[in-house]
Design a protein around this motif. Structure first.
Motif, PDB file in Angstrom:
ATOM      1  N   ARG A 147       0.816  -1.209   0.000  1.00 33.49           N
ATOM      2  CA  ARG A 147       0.000   0.000   0.000  1.00 33.49           C
ATOM      3  C   ARG A 147       0.851   1.261   0.000  1.00 33.49           C
ATOM      4  N   PHE A 148       1.958   1.252   0.736  1.00 34.43           N
ATOM      5  CA  PHE A 148       2.828   2.429   0.787  1.00 34.43           C
ATOM      6  C   PHE A 148       3.399   2.742  -0.592  1.00 34.43           C
ATOM      7  N   ARG A 149       3.933   1.707  -1.245  1.00 29.77           N
ATOM      8  CA  ARG A 149       4.531   1.938  -2.558  1.00 29.77           C
ATOM      9  C   ARG A 149       3.466   2.337  -3.579  1.00 29.77           C
ATOM     10  N   PHE A 150       2.276   1.771  -3.450  1.00 23.19           N
ATOM     11  CA  PHE A 150       1.178   2.121  -4.352  1.00 23.19           C
ATOM     12  C   PHE A 150       0.851   3.604  -4.255  1.00 23.19           C
ATOM     13  N   HIS A 151       0.639   4.103  -3.023  1.00 19.77           N
ATOM     14  CA  HIS A 151       0.282   5.515  -2.853  1.00 19.77           C
ATOM     15  C   HIS A 151       1.429   6.428  -3.293  1.00 19.77           C
ATOM     16  N   GLU A 152       2.657   6.006  -3.061  1.00 24.62           N
ATOM     17  CA  GLU A 152       3.815   6.799  -3.484  1.00 24.62           C
ATOM     18  C   GLU A 152       3.846   6.932  -4.999  1.00 24.62           C
ATOM     19  N   ARG A 153       3.627   5.815  -5.696  1.00 21.47           N
ATOM     20  CA  ARG A 153       3.660   5.842  -7.156  1.00 21.47           C
ATOM     21  C   ARG A 153       2.479   6.612  -7.729  1.00 21.47           C
ATOM     22  N   LEU A 154       1.280   6.392  -7.178  1.00 21.91           N
ATOM     23  CA  LEU A 154       0.089   7.076  -7.674  1.00 21.91           C
ATOM     24  C   LEU A 154       0.211   8.578  -7.461  1.00 21.91           C
ATOM     25  N   GLY A 155       0.715   8.985  -6.288  1.00 20.99           N
ATOM     26  CA  GLY A 155       0.900  10.406  -6.018  1.00 20.99           C
ATOM     27  C   GLY A 155       1.879  11.044  -6.990  1.00 20.99           C
ATOM     28  N   GLY A 156       2.962  10.321  -7.309  1.00 19.12           N
ATOM     29  CA  GLY A 156       3.941  10.852  -8.241  1.00 19.12           C
ATOM     30  C   GLY A 156       3.371  11.031  -9.639  1.00 19.12           C
ATOM     31  N   LEU A 157       2.566  10.076 -10.086  1.00 18.80           N
ATOM     32  CA  LEU A 157       1.978  10.175 -11.419  1.00 18.80           C
ATOM     33  C   LEU A 157       0.936  11.288 -11.492  1.00 18.80           C
ATOM     34  N   CYS A 158       0.141  11.421 -10.442  1.00 19.64           N
ATOM     35  CA  CYS A 158      -0.854  12.506 -10.430  1.00 19.64           C
ATOM     36  C   CYS A 158      -0.170  13.867 -10.453  1.00 19.64           C
ATOM     37  N   ALA A 159       0.926  13.991  -9.707  1.00 16.89           N
ATOM     38  CA  ALA A 159       1.644  15.263  -9.651  1.00 16.89           C
ATOM     39  C   ALA A 159       2.287  15.593 -10.996  1.00 16.89           C
ATOM     40  N   SER A 160       2.713  14.574 -11.729  1.00 15.31           N
ATOM     41  CA  SER A 160       3.365  14.808 -13.015  1.00 15.31           C
ATOM     42  C   SER A 160       2.377  15.088 -14.134  1.00 15.31           C
ATOM     43  N   GLU A 161       1.092  14.765 -13.886  1.00 15.34           N
ATOM     44  CA  GLU A 161       0.016  14.996 -14.863  1.00 15.34           C
ATOM     45  C   GLU A 161       0.352  14.365 -16.217  1.00 15.34           C
ATOM     46  N   THR A 162       0.915  13.167 -16.181  1.00 15.83           N
ATOM     47  CA  THR A 162       1.236  12.474 -17.427  1.00 15.83           C
ATOM     48  C   THR A 162       0.042  11.693 -17.959  1.00 15.83           C
ATOM     49  N   GLY A 163      -1.016  11.588 -17.171  1.00 14.00           N
ATOM     50  CA  GLY A 163      -2.212  10.863 -17.597  1.00 14.00           C
ATOM     51  C   GLY A 163      -2.141   9.416 -17.184  1.00 14.00           C
ATOM     52  N   CYS A 164      -2.783   9.097 -16.076  1.00 17.47           N
ATOM     53  CA  CYS A 164      -2.763   7.712 -15.590  1.00 17.47           C
ATOM     54  C   CYS A 164      -4.190   7.263 -15.280  1.00 17.47           C
ATOM     55  N   ALA A 165      -4.328   5.954 -15.189  1.00 11.93           N
ATOM     56  CA  ALA A 165      -5.623   5.365 -14.852  1.00 11.93           C
ATOM     57  C   ALA A 165      -5.425   4.419 -13.690  1.00 11.93           C
ATOM     58  N   LEU A 166      -6.419   4.361 -12.814  1.00 12.81           N
ATOM     59  CA  LEU A 166      -6.377   3.498 -11.639  1.00 12.81           C
ATOM     60  C   LEU A 166      -7.514   2.495 -11.709  1.00 12.81           C
ATOM     61  N   LEU A 167      -7.169   1.233 -11.515  1.00 13.34           N
ATOM     62  CA  LEU A 167      -8.160   0.165 -11.437  1.00 13.34           C
ATOM     63  C   LEU A 167      -8.100  -0.415 -10.025  1.00 13.34           C
ATOM     64  N   LEU A 168      -9.204  -0.321  -9.293  1.00  7.77           N
ATOM     65  CA  LEU A 168      -9.308  -0.968  -7.987  1.00  7.77           C
ATOM     66  C   LEU A 168     -10.045  -2.288  -8.161  1.00  7.77           C
ATOM     67  N   VAL A 169      -9.465  -3.337  -7.607  1.00  6.12           N
ATOM     68  CA  VAL A 169      -9.989  -4.696  -7.787  1.00  6.12           C
ATOM     69  C   VAL A 169     -10.325  -5.287  -6.423  1.00  6.12           C
ATOM     70  N   ASP A 170     -11.574  -5.688  -6.255  1.00  3.94           N
ATOM     71  CA  ASP A 170     -11.993  -6.301  -4.989  1.00  3.94           C
ATOM     72  C   ASP A 170     -12.543  -7.694  -5.269  1.00  3.94           C
ATOM     73  N   LEU A 171     -12.052  -8.697  -4.526  1.00  3.34           N
ATOM     74  CA  LEU A 171     -12.505 -10.068  -4.747  1.00  3.34           C
ATOM     75  C   LEU A 171     -13.940 -10.247  -4.274  1.00  3.34           C
ATOM     76  N   ASP A 172     -14.711 -10.948  -5.058  1.00  8.19           N
ATOM     77  CA  ASP A 172     -16.079 -11.302  -4.686  1.00  8.19           C
ATOM     78  C   ASP A 172     -16.081 -12.743  -4.174  1.00  8.19           C
ATOM     79  N   GLY A 173     -16.671 -12.953  -2.997  1.00  5.13           N
ATOM     80  CA  GLY A 173     -16.772 -14.291  -2.426  1.00  5.13           C
ATOM     81  C   GLY A 173     -15.604 -14.700  -1.548  1.00  5.13           C
ATOM     82  N   PHE A 174     -14.650 -13.796  -1.334  1.00  2.73           N
ATOM     83  CA  PHE A 174     -13.460 -14.187  -0.575  1.00  2.73           C
ATOM     84  C   PHE A 174     -13.777 -14.441   0.900  1.00  2.73           C
ATOM     85  N   LYS A 175     -14.733 -13.703   1.469  1.00  2.87           N
ATOM     86  CA  LYS A 175     -15.077 -13.896   2.883  1.00  2.87           C
ATOM     87  C   LYS A 175     -15.518 -15.332   3.138  1.00  2.87           C
TER      88      LYS A 175
END
Length: 319
Positions: free
Chosen positions: A169-197
């Motif tokens: 999670r730390f590295r994810f937020h670090e990378r996402l923050g850097g890309l947003c700040a650079s305004e190079t154009g990025c996309a984020l996909l959040l994936v949540d498992l269904d049925g894992f519980k």
């Protein structure tokens, strides 16, 4: 202390016409043995390079660090070829600067030894001058492979999830923050498992861990050319794309949904709900994450096992 006492001993005897040369030779021999033992224990050796002809001189430990038989004639061009390309470039730069400035340098360099072993050595060097002109470079070389490997492991644990091996999670937020700040154009996909519980509740947490590892493998394979694949917590994962088109992102989301549908055991079917958000001017990592999270929630409430893309107000969701 041993060296200083020996120097005093030699100095006091130098005035004695009847000095016992054999005893003095024994003292020097003993000191060399102590040095050799300490050198071997610390895996550190002494080296020297004559600048006029690039002739190298090494103690036995330096030969050992490079997996070369002691006493073998040394050719500097063959030795520097054992350094990694990056290390060699840095070594050449530091050496040239030190000679020009009549100073010194230090460097941790990666080498591949004569026997093919990967090793890290710490080089310390001092330029020696005569009549104001650099004539030789000398110093120490020490095996610091264990130290470098330990630091790499600490860094890996700080940046990667211990279970799945994905970015944490730390590295994810670090990378996402850097890309947003650079305004190079990025996309984020959040994936949540269904049925894992149900996997944890019925099959147990050990099986749940196996499922998370399998999910990480399937997700990494499906997320072709992703900038980063991460486990951000529990059964939630994230994928970052940078510079990809809308069509490429949605194709990737479809592959992910398909790849994450499988039977976890006892007829418990797993699936994935995916939310997509695109960065726009002024986006922050927090706002982009919130948009992707909302899209993922809509994917869950609209039937699961699908992706939903966030659109600005007035646009239609894509699924």
């Amino acid at each position: 202390m041993l060296l200083s006492s020996l120097v005093k001993k030699i100095g006091s005897r130098s005035d004695d016409r009847n000095i016992n040369r054999l005893e003095l030779a024994n003292d020097v021999h003993h000191l060399k043995q102590v040095f050799d033992r300490c050198s071997k224990a610390a895996r550190i050796g002494v080296w020297e390079c004559n600048l006029a002809d690039e002739r190298l001189s090494w103690t036995d430990m330096v030969y050992e660090l490079f997996d070369i038989e002691p006493g073998t004639p040394l050719v500097r061009s063959e030795i520097v070829a054992m350094y990694s390309p990056a290390a060699l470039l840095e070594l050449q730069r530091l050496r040239s600067d030190a000679i020009e400035q009549q100073g010194g340098f230090s460097l941790d360099a990666e080498i591949v030894t004569h026997k093919g072993n990967r090793r890290w050595i710490r080089i310390t060097a001092t330029v020696e001058c005569e009549d104001g002109r650099p004539v030789r470079v000398s110093g120490l070389k020490q095996d610091v492979t264990a130290e470098v490997m330990l630091l790499e492991e600490i860094r890996r644990r700080a940046d990667f999830d211990h279970l799945t091996g994905l970015a944490n999670r730390f590295r994810f937020h670090e990378r996402l923050g850097g890309l947003c700040a650079s305004e190079t154009g990025c996309a984020l996909l959040l994936v949540d498992l269904d049925g894992f519980k149900r996997v944890n509740d019925i099959l147990g947490h050990q099986t749940g861990d196996v499922c998370l590892v399998e999910t990480a493998n399937r997700l990494s394979a499906a997320a072709e050319n992703a900038d980063l694949v991460s486990r951000v917590g529990g059964d939630e994962f994230a994928v970052i794309y940078n510079g990809a088109s809308i069509h490429q992102i949605e194709a990737a989301a479809a592959r992910i949904v398909a790849a994450l549908q499988w039977d976890a055991g006892d007829g418990i079917m797993l699936g994935a709900s995916v939310g997509i958000a695109w960065a726009s001017p002024g986006s922050t990592s927090a706002s982009l994450y919130e948009e992707a999270d909302k899209a993922m929630y809509r994917a869950k409430t609209s039937g699961r096992n699908r992706f939903v893309a966030h659109r600005p107000a007035g646009d239609l969701d894509a699924a």
